[in-house]
Scaffold this motif. Structure first.
Motif, PDB file in Angstrom:
ATOM      1  N   LEU A  26       4.113 -10.116  -8.638  1.00 24.62           N
ATOM      2  CA  LEU A  26       3.068  -9.677  -9.577  1.00 24.62           C
ATOM      3  C   LEU A  26       2.462  -8.331  -9.159  1.00 24.62           C
ATOM      4  O   LEU A  26       2.262  -7.451  -9.994  1.00 24.62           O
ATOM      5  CB  LEU A  26       1.975 -10.745  -9.692  1.00 24.62           C
ATOM      6  CG  LEU A  26       2.428 -12.095 -10.241  1.00 24.62           C
ATOM      7  CD1 LEU A  26       1.246 -13.035 -10.368  1.00 24.62           C
ATOM      8  CD2 LEU A  26       3.093 -11.930 -11.609  1.00 24.62           C
ATOM      9  N   VAL A  27       2.193  -8.191  -7.846  1.00 31.04           N
ATOM     10  CA  VAL A  27       1.583  -6.931  -7.387  1.00 31.04           C
ATOM     11  C   VAL A  27       2.592  -5.785  -7.525  1.00 31.04           C
ATOM     12  O   VAL A  27       2.246  -4.683  -7.963  1.00 31.04           O
ATOM     13  CB  VAL A  27       1.072  -7.074  -5.932  1.00 31.04           C
ATOM     14  CG1 VAL A  27       0.504  -5.756  -5.430  1.00 31.04           C
ATOM     15  CG2 VAL A  27       0.022  -8.167  -5.841  1.00 31.04           C
ATOM     16  N   ASP A  28       3.848  -6.076  -7.192  1.00 30.37           N
ATOM     17  CA  ASP A  28       4.889  -5.052  -7.306  1.00 30.37           C
ATOM     18  C   ASP A  28       5.014  -4.571  -8.753  1.00 30.37           C
ATOM     19  O   ASP A  28       5.059  -3.370  -9.027  1.00 30.37           O
ATOM     20  CB  ASP A  28       6.216  -5.649  -6.812  1.00 30.37           C
ATOM     21  CG  ASP A  28       7.355  -4.645  -6.903  1.00 30.37           C
ATOM     22  OD1 ASP A  28       7.136  -3.499  -6.471  1.00 30.37           O
ATOM     23  OD2 ASP A  28       8.437  -4.997  -7.420  1.00 30.37           O
ATOM     24  N   ASN A  29       5.021  -5.516  -9.688  1.00 33.96           N
ATOM     25  CA  ASN A  29       5.095  -5.139 -11.114  1.00 33.96           C
ATOM     26  C   ASN A  29       3.887  -4.314 -11.529  1.00 33.96           C
ATOM     27  O   ASN A  29       4.014  -3.322 -12.251  1.00 33.96           O
ATOM     28  CB  ASN A  29       5.150  -6.399 -11.989  1.00 33.96           C
ATOM     29  CG  ASN A  29       6.567  -6.898 -12.158  1.00 33.96           C
ATOM     30  OD1 ASN A  29       7.506  -6.233 -11.741  1.00 33.96           O
ATOM     31  ND2 ASN A  29       6.730  -8.074 -12.740  1.00 33.96           N
ATOM     32  N   ALA A  30       2.704  -4.779 -11.080  1.00 30.57           N
ATOM     33  CA  ALA A  30       1.470  -4.081 -11.478  1.00 30.57           C
ATOM     34  C   ALA A  30       1.534  -2.623 -11.020  1.00 30.57           C
ATOM     35  O   ALA A  30       1.143  -1.719 -11.776  1.00 30.57           O
ATOM     36  CB  ALA A  30       0.270  -4.793 -10.876  1.00 30.57           C
ATOM     37  N   ILE A  31       2.041  -2.391  -9.805  1.00 28.38           N
ATOM     38  CA  ILE A  31       2.141  -0.998  -9.323  1.00 28.38           C
ATOM     39  C   ILE A  31       3.230  -0.258 -10.105  1.00 28.38           C
ATOM     40  O   ILE A  31       3.050   0.869 -10.564  1.00 28.38           O
ATOM     41  CB  ILE A  31       2.465  -0.979  -7.802  1.00 28.38           C
ATOM     42  CG1 ILE A  31       1.344  -1.659  -7.012  1.00 28.38           C
ATOM     43  CG2 ILE A  31       2.684   0.451  -7.309  1.00 28.38           C
ATOM     44  CD1 ILE A  31       1.652  -1.910  -5.550  1.00 28.38           C
ATOM     45  N   LYS A  32       4.361  -0.957 -10.273  1.00 33.80           N
ATOM     46  CA  LYS A  32       5.526  -0.339 -10.937  1.00 33.80           C
ATOM     47  C   LYS A  32       5.180   0.138 -12.352  1.00 33.80           C
ATOM     48  O   LYS A  32       5.616   1.184 -12.789  1.00 33.80           O
ATOM     49  CB  LYS A  32       6.646  -1.385 -10.983  1.00 33.80           C
ATOM     50  CG  LYS A  32       8.010  -0.845 -11.256  1.00 33.80           C
ATOM     51  CD  LYS A  32       9.082  -1.816 -10.750  1.00 33.80           C
ATOM     52  CE  LYS A  32       9.216  -3.025 -11.644  1.00 33.80           C
ATOM     53  NZ  LYS A  32      10.283  -3.937 -11.195  1.00 33.80           N
ATOM     54  N   TYR A  33       4.378  -0.664 -13.070  1.00 35.39           N
ATOM     55  CA  TYR A  33       4.096  -0.324 -14.464  1.00 35.39           C
ATOM     56  C   TYR A  33       2.731   0.364 -14.639  1.00 35.39           C
ATOM     57  O   TYR A  33       2.215   0.455 -15.743  1.00 35.39           O
ATOM     58  CB  TYR A  33       4.215  -1.571 -15.341  1.00 35.39           C
ATOM     59  CG  TYR A  33       5.620  -2.110 -15.316  1.00 35.39           C
ATOM     60  CD1 TYR A  33       6.666  -1.390 -15.887  1.00 35.39           C
ATOM     61  CD2 TYR A  33       5.931  -3.302 -14.664  1.00 35.39           C
ATOM     62  CE1 TYR A  33       7.966  -1.859 -15.825  1.00 35.39           C
ATOM     63  CE2 TYR A  33       7.232  -3.774 -14.599  1.00 35.39           C
ATOM     64  CZ  TYR A  33       8.243  -3.048 -15.177  1.00 35.39           C
ATOM     65  OH  TYR A  33       9.530  -3.490 -15.107  1.00 35.39           O
ATOM     66  N   SER A  34       2.153   0.803 -13.504  1.00 35.96           N
ATOM     67  CA  SER A  34       0.881   1.542 -13.590  1.00 35.96           C
ATOM     68  C   SER A  34       1.164   3.020 -13.771  1.00 35.96           C
ATOM     69  O   SER A  34       2.193   3.522 -13.322  1.00 35.96           O
ATOM     70  CB  SER A  34       0.107   1.380 -12.276  1.00 35.96           C
ATOM     71  OG  SER A  34      -0.619   0.196 -12.294  1.00 35.96           O
ATOM     72  N   GLN A  35       0.219   3.687 -14.411  1.00 33.92           N
ATOM     73  CA  GLN A  35       0.349   5.146 -14.482  1.00 33.92           C
ATOM     74  C   GLN A  35      -0.095   5.754 -13.163  1.00 33.92           C
ATOM     75  O   GLN A  35      -0.739   5.070 -12.357  1.00 33.92           O
ATOM     76  CB  GLN A  35      -0.505   5.703 -15.620  1.00 33.92           C
ATOM     77  CG  GLN A  35       0.270   5.859 -16.909  1.00 33.92           C
ATOM     78  CD  GLN A  35      -0.132   4.817 -17.926  1.00 33.92           C
ATOM     79  OE1 GLN A  35      -1.100   4.103 -17.723  1.00 33.92           O
ATOM     80  NE2 GLN A  35       0.613   4.727 -19.016  1.00 33.92           N
ATOM     81  N   GLN A  80       0.820  -1.226   0.000  1.00 28.74           N
ATOM     82  CA  GLN A  80       0.000   0.000   0.000  1.00 28.74           C
ATOM     83  C   GLN A  80       0.856   1.280   0.000  1.00 28.74           C
ATOM     84  O   GLN A  80       0.603   2.179  -0.813  1.00 28.74           O
ATOM     85  CB  GLN A  80      -0.926  -0.036   1.223  1.00 28.74           C
ATOM     86  CG  GLN A  80      -2.405   0.239   1.058  1.00 28.74           C
ATOM     87  CD  GLN A  80      -3.117  -0.224  -0.176  1.00 28.74           C
ATOM     88  OE1 GLN A  80      -3.004   0.438  -1.201  1.00 28.74           O
ATOM     89  NE2 GLN A  80      -3.868  -1.318  -0.089  1.00 28.74           N
ATOM     90  N   PRO A  81       1.899   1.380   0.867  1.00 27.43           N
ATOM     91  CA  PRO A  81       2.699   2.616   0.865  1.00 27.43           C
ATOM     92  C   PRO A  81       3.347   2.909  -0.493  1.00 27.43           C
ATOM     93  O   PRO A  81       3.345   4.054  -0.948  1.00 27.43           O
ATOM     94  CB  PRO A  81       3.777   2.333   1.911  1.00 27.43           C
ATOM     95  CG  PRO A  81       3.237   1.239   2.756  1.00 27.43           C
ATOM     96  CD  PRO A  81       2.324   0.446   1.915  1.00 27.43           C
ATOM     97  N   ILE A  82       3.855   1.866  -1.171  1.00 31.88           N
ATOM     98  CA  ILE A  82       4.481   2.087  -2.495  1.00 31.88           C
ATOM     99  C   ILE A  82       3.419   2.546  -3.488  1.00 31.88           C
ATOM    100  O   ILE A  82       3.632   3.450  -4.297  1.00 31.88           O
ATOM    101  CB  ILE A  82       5.139   0.791  -3.037  1.00 31.88           C
ATOM    102  CG1 ILE A  82       6.045   0.183  -1.983  1.00 31.88           C
ATOM    103  CG2 ILE A  82       5.896   1.042  -4.321  1.00 31.88           C
ATOM    104  CD1 ILE A  82       6.562  -1.201  -2.332  1.00 31.88           C
ATOM    105  N   ALA A  83       2.222   1.910  -3.393  1.00 35.76           N
ATOM    106  CA  ALA A  83       1.143   2.270  -4.320  1.00 35.76           C
ATOM    107  C   ALA A  83       0.709   3.709  -4.091  1.00 35.76           C
ATOM    108  O   ALA A  83       0.475   4.453  -5.062  1.00 35.76           O
ATOM    109  CB  ALA A  83      -0.030   1.322  -4.125  1.00 35.76           C
ATOM    110  N   SER A  84       0.631   4.114  -2.818  1.00 35.98           N
ATOM    111  CA  SER A  84       0.122   5.476  -2.577  1.00 35.98           C
ATOM    112  C   SER A  84       1.124   6.543  -3.031  1.00 35.98           C
ATOM    113  O   SER A  84       0.716   7.666  -3.325  1.00 35.98           O
ATOM    114  CB  SER A  84      -0.299   5.670  -1.120  1.00 35.98           C
ATOM    115  OG  SER A  84       0.675   5.177  -0.278  1.00 35.98           O
TER     116      SER A  84
END
Ligand code: ADP
Length: 344
Positions: free
Chosen positions: A244-253, A211-215
């Motif tokens: 998978l979740v880390d990648n999804a956040i990393k490659y999200s706009q 969550q912290p990385i995503a926010s």
């Protein structure tokens, strides 16, 4: 090297086949010549007994007839000719067997050695790629230290910034060496402790930790969970989901959404991670599970944030448990990764 190893292996195969073939030929020769001799001696004794039994022929004549028939029946030339023909036939057979098995051995030796050759080449490539990746942060670290050392007027804030960038590089190196260790370890699913784990529980943990990385990117991570119990080491499942979740956040706009959905079918517990990020071009999709592979778009959008090792680790874990991992994506429209692990 491969060619000479192949020739050596062919020679060994041939030697083994030759010994077996020789053993059988000698045995067959022994049996056949014994049978020829036995046949000749049985023939002779039959003629003798028939002559002895026949009445009305004078004894002298009987002996002469007996001698003549016996000579015909036991012609030693015929017997030795039969033996010669048997040995010639066996010799010819052996030559044919050796010729055929030579070609077959060469083919089989190539087939036997091919996976070993592929593995060696793969290992060489791995070492070359790994050293290349290791060299980049080391060189950056070395040159920034050298620049600062040469600069006589270095202030405390300069020193702090140097230490900070050195720490970043060391962090990168440590992540890389951990990933390399993970990839090169030979754990098999037999050697790892399998537990009865609920994918939803692990996914929940991963999502709250990420969550912290995503926010930081104003990304929303949503979890649709339902119970799906699988047999896997919980550490491996955690690793798989977090990649998978880390990648999804990393490659999200910025401001995107990542959705993690847990479900199951008859055989597999399923974890689906979908994002609305940059997506993966069709041509790259078949390579993203290879070691050190990074799509061009990913390099551009994320620069040095990644080594192209995450998905190969994920694939290795999935293969270990006889599961599957698939990707569906359209460039610019996000990517969806689906992982299935056999249920308990
Ligand atoms: P990396 O450290 O580069 O993320 P991975 O092995 O995890 O390494 O991924 C390999 C490549 O697959 C990435 O460089 C990227 O090109 C592509 N990729 C993986 N996940 C995604 C995603 N969710 N969206 C877009 N591209 C992705």
């Amino acid at each position: 090297m491969f060619h000479s190893a192949r020739l050596k292996l062919t020679a060994w195969y041939l030697l083994i086949i030759f010994c077996i073939s020789l053993f059988f030929s000698l045995t067959v020769y022994q049996i056949l010549t014994f049978e020829v001799d036995r046949f000749a001696s049985r023939q002779r004794s039959r003629l003798e007994s028939r002559m002895m039994e026949s009445e009305g022929i004078p004894a002298e004549m009987r002996i002469r007839l007996l001698q003549r028939q016996a000579v015909l029946a036991l012609d030693p030339e015929l017997i030795s000719e039969a033996k010669n023909r048997i040995s010639l036939a066996l010799l010819g057979l052996n030559v044919v067997i050796l010729g055929l098995s030579g070609a077959l051995s060469y083919f089989l030796a190539g087939k036997t050695l091919r996976p070993i050759q592929n593995m060696l080449e793969e290992q060489k490539r791995f070492v070359a790629d790994a050293s290349h990746e290791l060299r980049t942060p080391i060189t950056a670290l070395k040159s920034s230290i050298e620049v600062h050392l040469r600069d006589g007027s270095m202030t405390l804030p300069d020193a702090k910034s140097l230490l900070n960038s050195a720490k970043d590089q060391v962090d990168r190196l440590s992540t890389l060496s951990d990933s390399l260790l993970e990839l090169s370890s030979n754990d098999s699913s037999e050697s790892t402790v399998k537990e009865d784990v609920d994918i939803a529980e692990v996914a929940q943990k991963v999502v709250s930790e990420m969550q912290p990385i995503a926010s930081q990117k104003s990304c929303r991570v949503v979890l649709d969970q339902s119970e799906a119990r699988v047999r896997i080491s919980s550490h491996d499942l955690y690793r798989l989901t977090s990649i998978l979740v880390d990648n999804a956040i990393k490659y999200s706009q910025h401001g995107g959404e990542v959705r993690v959905t847990i479900s199951k079918n008859k055989k597999y517990g399923i974890c689906m991670v979908a994002d609305q990020g940059i997506g993966i071009p069709e041509a790259d999709q078949k390579h993203i599970f290879d070691r050190f592979y990074r799509a061009e778009d990913a390099r551009k959008s994320n620069g040095s944030n990644g080594y192209g090792l995450g998905l190969s680790i994920a694939k290795k874990i999935v293969d270990q448990y006889k599961g599957f991992v698939r990707v569906k994506s359209r460039p610019g429209h996000g990517a969806t990764f689906v992982v299935g692990i056999p249920m308990t």
